[in-house]
Design a protein around this motif. Structure first.
Motif, mmCIF file in Angstrom:
data_model
loop_
_atom_site.group_PDB
_atom_site.id
_atom_site.type_symbol
_atom_site.label_atom_id
_atom_site.label_comp_id
_atom_site.label_asym_id
_atom_site.label_seq_id
_atom_site.Cartn_x
_atom_site.Cartn_y
_atom_site.Cartn_z
ATOM 1 N N ILE A 1 0.844 -1.198 0.000
ATOM 2 C CA ILE A 1 0.000 0.000 0.000
ATOM 3 C C ILE A 1 0.876 1.244 0.000
ATOM 4 O O ILE A 1 0.617 2.206 -0.736
ATOM 5 C CB ILE A 1 -0.969 -0.008 1.197
ATOM 6 N N ASP A 2 1.936 1.221 0.805
ATOM 7 C CA ASP A 2 2.857 2.367 0.799
ATOM 8 C C ASP A 2 3.512 2.538 -0.571
ATOM 9 O O ASP A 2 3.657 3.662 -1.056
ATOM 10 C CB ASP A 2 3.917 2.203 1.893
ATOM 11 N N LYS A 3 3.895 1.436 -1.208
ATOM 12 C CA LYS A 3 4.458 1.516 -2.559
ATOM 13 C C LYS A 3 3.447 2.145 -3.519
ATOM 14 O O LYS A 3 3.803 2.988 -4.336
ATOM 15 C CB LYS A 3 4.819 0.125 -3.076
ATOM 16 N N PHE A 4 2.202 1.714 -3.415
ATOM 17 C CA PHE A 4 1.143 2.242 -4.268
ATOM 18 C C PHE A 4 1.045 3.759 -4.132
ATOM 19 O O PHE A 4 0.987 4.480 -5.121
ATOM 20 C CB PHE A 4 -0.196 1.580 -3.915
ATOM 21 N N PHE A 5 1.023 4.239 -2.900
ATOM 22 C CA PHE A 5 0.923 5.684 -2.698
ATOM 23 C C PHE A 5 2.156 6.402 -3.218
ATOM 24 O O PHE A 5 2.050 7.485 -3.793
ATOM 25 C CB PHE A 5 0.656 6.021 -1.225
ATOM 26 N N ASN A 6 3.322 5.828 -3.033
ATOM 27 C CA ASN A 6 4.532 6.474 -3.537
ATOM 28 C C ASN A 6 4.537 6.551 -5.060
ATOM 29 O O ASN A 6 5.035 7.523 -5.625
ATOM 30 C CB ASN A 6 5.769 5.746 -3.034
ATOM 31 N N ARG A 7 4.001 5.551 -5.711
ATOM 32 C CA ARG A 7 3.929 5.548 -7.174
ATOM 33 C C ARG A 7 2.884 6.517 -7.704
ATOM 34 O O ARG A 7 3.036 7.054 -8.794
ATOM 35 C CB ARG A 7 3.561 4.159 -7.695
ATOM 36 N N ASN A 8 1.806 6.677 -6.975
ATOM 37 C CA ASN A 8 0.638 7.370 -7.509
ATOM 38 C C ASN A 8 0.310 8.713 -6.875
ATOM 39 O O ASN A 8 -0.672 9.343 -7.268
ATOM 40 C CB ASN A 8 -0.580 6.448 -7.398
ATOM 41 N N SER A 9 1.114 9.144 -5.906
ATOM 42 C CA SER A 9 0.822 10.438 -5.285
ATOM 43 C C SER A 9 2.082 11.061 -4.703
ATOM 44 O O SER A 9 3.068 10.388 -4.454
ATOM 45 C CB SER A 9 -0.231 10.279 -4.178
ATOM 46 N N THR A 10 1.993 12.355 -4.546
ATOM 47 C CA THR A 10 2.931 13.097 -3.718
ATOM 48 C C THR A 10 2.056 13.609 -2.582
ATOM 49 O O THR A 10 0.835 13.655 -2.731
ATOM 50 C CB THR A 10 3.592 14.254 -4.493
ATOM 51 N N PRO A 11 2.613 13.961 -1.452
ATOM 52 C CA PRO A 11 1.744 14.326 -0.332
ATOM 53 C C PRO A 11 0.617 15.297 -0.720
ATOM 54 O O PRO A 11 0.851 16.412 -1.173
ATOM 55 C CB PRO A 11 2.709 14.948 0.672
ATOM 56 N N GLY A 12 -0.600 14.790 -0.603
ATOM 57 C CA GLY A 12 -1.787 15.594 -0.850
ATOM 58 C C GLY A 12 -2.217 15.727 -2.292
ATOM 59 O O GLY A 12 -3.230 16.371 -2.578
ATOM 60 N N LYS A 13 -1.487 15.120 -3.220
ATOM 61 C CA LYS A 13 -1.828 15.264 -4.635
ATOM 62 C C LYS A 13 -1.657 13.949 -5.372
ATOM 63 O O LYS A 13 -0.669 13.245 -5.192
ATOM 64 C CB LYS A 13 -0.935 16.305 -5.299
ATOM 65 N N ALA A 14 -2.625 13.666 -6.217
ATOM 66 C CA ALA A 14 -2.508 12.504 -7.096
ATOM 67 C C ALA A 14 -1.556 12.858 -8.227
ATOM 68 O O ALA A 14 -1.600 13.972 -8.764
ATOM 69 C CB ALA A 14 -3.875 12.140 -7.663
ATOM 70 N N LYS A 15 -0.663 11.919 -8.579
ATOM 71 C CA LYS A 15 0.237 12.145 -9.708
ATOM 72 C C LYS A 15 -0.552 12.046 -10.999
ATOM 73 O O LYS A 15 -1.414 11.172 -11.150
ATOM 74 C CB LYS A 15 1.366 11.111 -9.713
ATOM 75 N N ARG A 16 -0.251 12.943 -11.918
ATOM 76 C CA ARG A 16 -0.926 12.955 -13.210
ATOM 77 C C ARG A 16 -0.772 11.590 -13.882
ATOM 78 O O ARG A 16 0.323 11.048 -13.956
ATOM 79 C CB ARG A 16 -0.335 14.032 -14.105
ATOM 80 N N GLY A 17 -1.877 11.038 -14.318
ATOM 81 C CA GLY A 17 -1.867 9.751 -14.992
ATOM 82 C C GLY A 17 -1.801 8.562 -14.056
ATOM 83 O O GLY A 17 -1.820 7.418 -14.494
ATOM 84 N N GLY A 18 -1.720 8.822 -12.746
ATOM 85 C CA GLY A 18 -1.632 7.737 -11.764
ATOM 86 C C GLY A 18 -3.002 7.178 -11.418
ATOM 87 O O GLY A 18 -4.039 7.666 -11.869
#
Length: 161
Positions: free
Chosen positions: A36-53
């Motif tokens: 789950i932590d890996k998922f968040f690191n791949r798909n977000s920065t604190p407080g923001k979803a990464k574009r295309g994630g």
């Protein structure tokens, strides 16, 4: 839409399949919270979803699904844990809680929201392990420190950028 308890099971099963599509294995172990932590690191920065994630669409339902997986995992791994849901509450999806055998009460969906908002400092694995270690006797997986980000890199504590 069923009861919250039914939704927890359905969404937990769904998130296991969704993570598998990304090469992340959720097996209902506390150790799987690293994924789950890996998922968040791949798909977000604190407080923001990464574009295309994976968090750019349906953030709320994904957060609920991850919280449901955490609930299901804790219920399977911690004997005598008790789930509380309130289908009548307007914020019932956020206020679902699990009472641990020592009387501690946790709110997994709220924790997932904090993980999204604050980043790695609110790690799901560290949180889950700390809460359950006395009940599961599962040792802390030291590989977390290298697996806690999407690239498997160790960030030097002194680098601020």
């Amino acid at each position: 839409m069923g009861t919250l308890k039914e939704d927890i099971k359905t969404q937990s099963d769904w998130i296991v399949k969704a993570f598998a599509a990304d090469g992340l294995t959720l097996d209902y172990s506390i150790k799987s919270f690293i994924e789950i932590d890996k998922f968040f690191n791949r798909n977000s920065t604190p407080g923001k979803a990464k574009r295309g994630g994976r968090l750019t669409n349906k953030l709320g339902s994904t957060v609920f699904s991850i919280g449901s997986y955490i609930i299901e995992t804790i219920m399977k791994q911690v004997p005598d844990a008790v789930l509380f849901t309130d289908d009548e509450a307007a914020d019932g999806e956020v206020t679902m809680s699990v009472t641990l055998p020592d009387g501690g009460v946790i709110f997994p969906v709220q924790r997932v929201m904090k993980r999204f908002k604050n980043g790695e400092e609110d790690s799901i694995y560290v949180y889950g392990h700390q809460l359950t270690k006395d009940f599961t006797k599962e040792p802390f997986d030291e590989s977390y420190w290298t697996m806690n980000n999407a690239k498997g890199e160790i960030k030097s504590w002194w680098k601020f950028w």
